[in-house]
Design an enzyme around this catalytic site. Structure first.
Site, PDB file in Angstrom:
ATOM      1  N   ASP A 102      20.779  19.107 -44.673  1.00 18.59           N
ATOM      2  CA  ASP A 102      19.369  19.244 -45.041  1.00 18.59           C
ATOM      3  C   ASP A 102      18.517  18.468 -44.040  1.00 18.59           C
ATOM      4  OD1 ASP A 102      20.725  16.994 -46.373  1.00 18.59           O
ATOM      5  OD2 ASP A 102      18.758  16.521 -47.232  1.00 18.59           O
ATOM      6  N   GLU A 167      20.865  14.918 -48.677  1.00 18.51           N
ATOM      7  CA  GLU A 167      20.853  13.505 -48.298  1.00 18.51           C
ATOM      8  C   GLU A 167      19.429  12.970 -48.269  1.00 18.51           C
ATOM      9  OE1 GLU A 167      20.637   9.830 -45.962  1.00 18.51           O
ATOM     10  OE2 GLU A 167      19.697  11.725 -45.436  1.00 18.51           O
TER      11      GLU A 167
END
Lengths: 420, 420
Positions: A102, A167
């Site tokens: 991400d 994350e």
């Protein structure tokens, strides 16, 4: 030929393919909710390399029950996690290699010189959101594994490559991987450290302080109590608390860091009319959590400190403290841990200099791996710290290859590699 | 029968009608843009009393060219001004009686015990937005004129009753009345003073300060410069400037006022992420302007003070100062002015006590009348200062009648009245 030479030669030959792969993954603009494309590319790559692949959609409802779950969503039905598994022959030390796919949003487009997801290469740098944080680091991991496979290596210990989501939003992807059983004796996370080695990582939490005042007309402001003036008193107390907390830190990993665990006030607002005494102000901030601290201890310390500010008005109208949004657990590994020694030795081999060994100023998924997954973690990666989350993010291509070589050798040594 | 007794008796008999009239004007919710209804009621009343009536729609385009025009609109096509004219027989002193019909918005309805425009009477108080600020005061003016007419008074000097729009938004209504020629030797403005007499009125201006910082990640906040921390330095400087400005004020009218011309910071905001060092903060405030000061002098003083803050970062990144929104000119009359003496004498007659004579902590249209209209102004009225602009605004009915009597006698004495 020595293993080192074989790996080094293979990486050199693979460079062009590797960069094309990185461009492809950067071009998959994998902001929150849009990770599916890049994860499928990674899964395919892992299959090609010859790893067993587990691609699954984390069950948000189930995760939400975990005390360390922290996310703004529970629907991951479009956001798969991927783990690549290289089973060892047995009796070796296992390793997790963890990287997130991400990326944070591109922000103000006007501040980018090119398209934020271009993947363009200029002067040895590859540009784009996510290049440094942390698809370049992930590429180092993949190259390391691929190089070992290509040069006919076998391992004794198991190797797990985590390609995780979330994350940037609280770590739900790594939490899901841990809860699915993908833990090991230790972990390496190639977040953008400028090739520094971080055996300790600062955790952090967000808080919101609300400060009350008493409204009055600005022309008779002495009849009111300005919440902005009282906020200045609170800001002063927060700075004192920061000093107090940092004076306690004696870990040599922090010796070159001016403020090991800062308290940052990032946002402030209050009042609603120039001619009125403001009766409410809020401050939003981030408090750093040292590796030896628990989140609960730190919460309590801040709450009590703010409660004890010597100010008659604030004593009668206590500052309210809320903990909101994201929380990152601190992470750590013993600086004398055998994986540290192996990593440092291989670093010195490849780079012909001593590494900088420090504590990181920010949290990573290493907190969850260390504390929830019982997998002590080292953060070490090729990305440029200063451009993470910023416009014109880039990564230096040479560093990706150096990191790949260092990590390949480290896997070999740690997991008990042998060559054909 | 003495004039005083005649007026007093007439007012007593008129009380019920007067209250019905006040209810009607309060029920006309005359927020900005909605003044037409109440102005037509006032115009009709003035005609009934026997005054010449001038109702007109100020030309916003024309007004906008005036250096003291301050409004958020130039379209007054639904917002008439009204002036009632009582021509004197000649050779007398002229007087302006000035009151505004615009009211501030009712605000949060949940904080009102009743409908904000109810006009309900409970225990000698009449409730509603605009009752105190300042339709009750306007009623005192109308009653004073009506009582004089009803008791057969003639005046030597001219009397002008200004029923103006826009006081709450910068004074365009009074400016329009002045520019149409409705000026006089002096003025009385019955703003809500709690029956205090204000020969001096504080002016004020709004300013916005913008303070720069340097962004960085909160975990390495020492790499940035917090605009919030720098704002605290600026707030400190603003307090110093306030002390400095107020230490200069020796006028005995301010002797009981803790801070004669306060600087109020009413609004503050900045930063956008708890984990980032904020790189921009703004402060919005109001600076009080003493009667002897010009707006330009005060602007210059604040700008220079902020420029000279001793701080290396701020010296390289100067605070920007903008003057925005509303400005109110300070107003004044010589405390020894004959109109002051007449007003005080009649106050003592009617109330059998000495008046409180002070400087007002806020601006009124008296600033424009004094400085643009060359009409020195006294602010004196029956309203309750503390409830102006607040929920459950009310006015004490007895005070309206007392103020009416005091003002009627003052008109009589100032304008050279004689009775049949």
């Amino acid at each position: 030929m020595l293993v080192k030479e074989k790996l080094s030669n293979w990486l050199l030959k693979e460079k062009e393919n590797a960069l094309a792969f990185l461009q492809k993954t950067v071009q998959e603009a994998s902001t929150t909710g849009n990770e599916s494309g890049v994860q499928k590319i990674v899964a395919q790559k892992l299959e090609e390399i010859g790893l067993e692949v587990d691609l699954w959609y984390p069950d948000g409802e189930e995760l939400a029950g975990h005390p360390n779950f922290c996310a703004s969503r529970t629907d991951f039905s479009q956001s798969p996690n991927v783990v690549g598994i290289w089973r060892g022959s047995g009796k070796g030390r296992s390793l997790v290699l963890n990287g997130h796919v991400d990326v944070v949003p591109e922000g103000d487009l006007k501040q980018w010189d090119d398209h934020p997801f271009s993947g363009k290469i200029i002067d040895g740098k590859l540009y784009g959101r996510g290049s440094t944080d942390m698809k370049g680091g992930n590429l180092s991991l993949l190259l390391a594994i691929q190089a070992l496979k290509a040069t006919g290596t076998t391992l004794k210990g198991d190797l797990f490559f985590h390609s995780v989501i979330e994350e940037e939003s609280g770590g739900a992807g790594t939490l899901a991987a841990i809860l699915r059983g993908y833990k090991a004796d230790a972990a390496i996370i190639p977040e953008p450290t400028n090739m520094k080695i971080f055996p300790a990582q600062q955790g952090s939490m967000w808080f919101k302080l609300t400060i009350k005042g008493k409204a009055a007309h600005g022309g008779t402001r002495y009849e009111g109590v300005s919440a902005i003036e009282k906020a200045a008193v609170v800001l002063e107390a927060i700075k004192e608390l920061e000093s107090k907390r940092n004076n306690r830190i004696t870990d040599p990993l922090y010796k070159d860091i001016p403020i090991p665990v800062p308290i940052n006030i990032g946002k402030m607002g209050g009042g609603n009319w120039p001619s009125s005494v403001p009766d409410l102000v809020y401050l939003e901030g981030r408090i750093g959590v040292a590796p030896h601290e628990t989140l609960e201890e730190v919460k309590k310390e801040l709450e009590q400190y703010v409660m004890r500010i010597q100010d008659p008005w604030l004593n009668e109208h206590p500052v309210s403290v809320e903990w909101f949004g994201a929380q990152w657990l601190p992470g750590s590994i013993d600086p004398e841990h055998p994986l540290m020694n192996i990593l440092i030795r291989n670093y010195e081999h490849v780079r012909r200099e001593k590494p900088v060994i420090e504590a990181s100023p920010w949290g990573t998924d290493g907190g969850l791996l260390s504390q929830v997954g019982d997998t002590p973690s080292i953060v070490f990666g090729p990305g440029v710290t200063a451009v993470a989350h910023y416009p014109n993010e880039y990564i230096e291509i040479e560093k990706i290859l150096e990191a790949a070589e260092i990590i390949a050798l480290t896997i070999y040594d740690w997991c008990g590699g042998s060559s054909e």
